[in-house]
Motif scaffolding. Sequence first.
Motif, PDB file in Angstrom:
ATOM      1  N   ALA A  52      -5.589 -19.726 -10.183  1.00 45.84           N
ATOM      2  CA  ALA A  52      -4.291 -19.813  -9.511  1.00 45.84           C
ATOM      3  C   ALA A  52      -4.184 -18.813  -8.369  1.00 45.84           C
ATOM      4  O   ALA A  52      -3.352 -18.985  -7.468  1.00 45.84           O
ATOM      5  N   ARG A  53      -5.027 -17.778  -8.383  1.00 51.49           N
ATOM      6  CA  ARG A  53      -4.998 -16.785  -7.302  1.00 51.49           C
ATOM      7  C   ARG A  53      -5.368 -17.416  -5.964  1.00 51.49           C
ATOM      8  O   ARG A  53      -5.062 -16.883  -4.910  1.00 51.49           O
ATOM      9  N   ALA A  54      -6.036 -18.558  -6.013  1.00 52.54           N
ATOM     10  CA  ALA A  54      -6.469 -19.229  -4.781  1.00 52.54           C
ATOM     11  C   ALA A  54      -5.456 -20.263  -4.306  1.00 52.54           C
ATOM     12  O   ALA A  54      -5.729 -20.991  -3.344  1.00 52.54           O
ATOM     13  N   ASP A  55      -4.289 -20.329  -4.910  1.00 47.15           N
ATOM     14  CA  ASP A  55      -3.305 -21.349  -4.538  1.00 47.15           C
ATOM     15  C   ASP A  55      -2.905 -21.262  -3.062  1.00 47.15           C
ATOM     16  O   ASP A  55      -2.678 -22.295  -2.416  1.00 47.15           O
ATOM     17  N   GLY A  56      -2.815 -20.040  -2.521  1.00 51.26           N
ATOM     18  CA  GLY A  56      -2.445 -19.890  -1.109  1.00 51.26           C
ATOM     19  C   GLY A  56      -3.473 -20.518  -0.188  1.00 51.26           C
ATOM     20  O   GLY A  56      -3.126 -21.194   0.794  1.00 51.26           O
ATOM     21  N   LEU A  57      -4.745 -20.315  -0.497  1.00 50.42           N
ATOM     22  CA  LEU A  57      -5.819 -20.899   0.303  1.00 50.42           C
ATOM     23  C   LEU A  57      -5.793 -22.419   0.196  1.00 50.42           C
ATOM     24  O   LEU A  57      -5.904 -23.129   1.207  1.00 50.42           O
ATOM     25  N   VAL A  58      -5.629 -22.922  -1.020  1.00 48.39           N
ATOM     26  CA  VAL A  58      -5.596 -24.373  -1.229  1.00 48.39           C
ATOM     27  C   VAL A  58      -4.422 -24.994  -0.473  1.00 48.39           C
ATOM     28  O   VAL A  58      -4.564 -26.032   0.180  1.00 48.39           O
ATOM     29  N   THR A  59      -3.259 -24.343  -0.544  1.00 45.82           N
ATOM     30  CA  THR A  59      -2.079 -24.859   0.146  1.00 45.82           C
ATOM     31  C   THR A  59      -2.283 -24.901   1.651  1.00 45.82           C
ATOM     32  O   THR A  59      -1.909 -25.871   2.327  1.00 45.82           O
ATOM     33  N   THR A  60      -2.885 -23.845   2.206  1.00 41.78           N
ATOM     34  CA  THR A  60      -3.150 -23.803   3.646  1.00 41.78           C
ATOM     35  C   THR A  60      -4.003 -24.980   4.083  1.00 41.78           C
ATOM     36  O   THR A  60      -3.702 -25.662   5.075  1.00 41.78           O
ATOM     37  N   LEU A  61      -5.066 -25.255   3.347  1.00 43.81           N
ATOM     38  CA  LEU A  61      -5.954 -26.351   3.726  1.00 43.81           C
ATOM     39  C   LEU A  61      -5.287 -27.707   3.515  1.00 43.81           C
ATOM     40  O   LEU A  61      -5.422 -28.613   4.347  1.00 43.81           O
ATOM     41  N   ASN A  62      -4.560 -27.864   2.422  1.00 43.77           N
ATOM     42  CA  ASN A  62      -3.871 -29.131   2.183  1.00 43.77           C
ATOM     43  C   ASN A  62      -2.854 -29.418   3.288  1.00 43.77           C
ATOM     44  O   ASN A  62      -2.779 -30.536   3.816  1.00 43.77           O
ATOM     45  N   HIS A  63      -2.057 -28.413   3.652  1.00 47.94           N
ATOM     46  CA  HIS A  63      -1.032 -28.619   4.670  1.00 47.94           C
ATOM     47  C   HIS A  63      -1.645 -28.873   6.046  1.00 47.94           C
ATOM     48  O   HIS A  63      -1.106 -29.648   6.845  1.00 47.94           O
ATOM     49  N   THR A  64      -2.767 -28.227   6.323  1.00 47.93           N
ATOM     50  CA  THR A  64      -3.469 -28.476   7.578  1.00 47.93           C
ATOM     51  C   THR A  64      -3.910 -29.934   7.650  1.00 47.93           C
ATOM     52  O   THR A  64      -3.721 -30.610   8.667  1.00 47.93           O
ATOM     53  N   ALA A  65      -4.496 -30.409   6.551  1.00 53.80           N
ATOM     54  CA  ALA A  65      -4.933 -31.797   6.497  1.00 53.80           C
ATOM     55  C   ALA A  65      -3.745 -32.753   6.591  1.00 53.80           C
ATOM     56  O   ALA A  65      -3.806 -33.778   7.280  1.00 53.80           O
ATOM     57  N   ALA A  66      -2.643 -32.426   5.920  1.00 50.90           N
ATOM     58  CA  ALA A  66      -1.464 -33.290   5.925  1.00 50.90           C
ATOM     59  C   ALA A  66      -0.886 -33.419   7.329  1.00 50.90           C
ATOM     60  O   ALA A  66      -0.497 -34.510   7.758  1.00 50.90           O
ATOM     61  N   TYR A  67      -0.823 -32.325   8.049  1.00 50.17           N
ATOM     62  CA  TYR A  67      -0.265 -32.359   9.402  1.00 50.17           C
ATOM     63  C   TYR A  67      -1.075 -33.266  10.316  1.00 50.17           C
ATOM     64  O   TYR A  67      -0.524 -33.956  11.183  1.00 50.17           O
ATOM     65  N   LEU A  68      -2.388 -33.263  10.125  1.00 43.63           N
ATOM     66  CA  LEU A  68      -3.274 -34.030  11.006  1.00 43.63           C
ATOM     67  C   LEU A  68      -3.570 -35.432  10.487  1.00 43.63           C
ATOM     68  O   LEU A  68      -4.330 -36.174  11.114  1.00 43.63           O
ATOM     69  N   GLY A  69      -2.978 -35.812   9.355  1.00 47.29           N
ATOM     70  CA  GLY A  69      -3.240 -37.137   8.807  1.00 47.29           C
ATOM     71  C   GLY A  69      -4.638 -37.278   8.238  1.00 47.29           C
ATOM     72  O   GLY A  69      -5.211 -38.371   8.233  1.00 47.29           O
ATOM     73  N   MET A  70      -5.185 -36.179   7.725  1.00 45.02           N
ATOM     74  CA  MET A  70      -6.527 -36.182   7.162  1.00 45.02           C
ATOM     75  C   MET A  70      -6.479 -36.396   5.654  1.00 45.02           C
ATOM     76  O   MET A  70      -5.446 -36.206   5.006  1.00 45.02           O
TER      77      MET A  70
END
Length: 202
Positions: free
Chosen positions: A139-157
């Motif tokens: 769970a300590r990596a949740d911030g990293l996972v969220t950053t990548l997920n949101h980046t992908a979501a913004y770009l439609g990836m």
Amino acid sequence: MTSDTTPGPDRSFLFVLGSSRSDGNTEMLARAAAEQLPADVPQRWIDLTRVPLPDFQDGRHESEAWQAAEPEETLRQATLEATDIVIASPLYWYSLSAHTKRYLDYWSGWLTVPGSDFKRRMAGRTLWGVTVMADRGEARADGLVTTLNHTAAYLGMNFGGVLLGNGSRPGQVRADERAMIRAKTFFQREAPLARFPQEEAA
């Protein structure tokens, strides 16, 4: 919308290494996963410590045309040429490394490069993550996972998730049996279209 879970010759992978240490645990885990890709799937590896990118300067609202230096243009073209981008960053202070964050900051500039159509061209591609951390609490990596997920979501990836491993001393991730088992099938997993949390709940 999901990406094909069986990588084939029409796929190409870009591995972006964001560690400040060469041959670190995160790179080892990423290479363990990459070894499972078919031989006819192209792989390109870029170590961000060897690409002299200055800190990102936001010039989106300036009148002068965007002038990309050679290292930046190399990264931009490599990013656009890949169907799958793998961000391999160790977990630093619960998020991405400085090298990796700088690379993603440049994506902001590429969005407005005349004729680039960066957002449109990135849509439908797949973003993956690989990280190794000293803490065993994933769970300590949740911030990293969220950053990548949101980046992908913004770009439609599509977003294939993050391959997590444990290790601190050089080579220690090799002893993380669970991470090494995950690595064998990581790129075969489903990579659904990334969404922001409020969109998932709608």
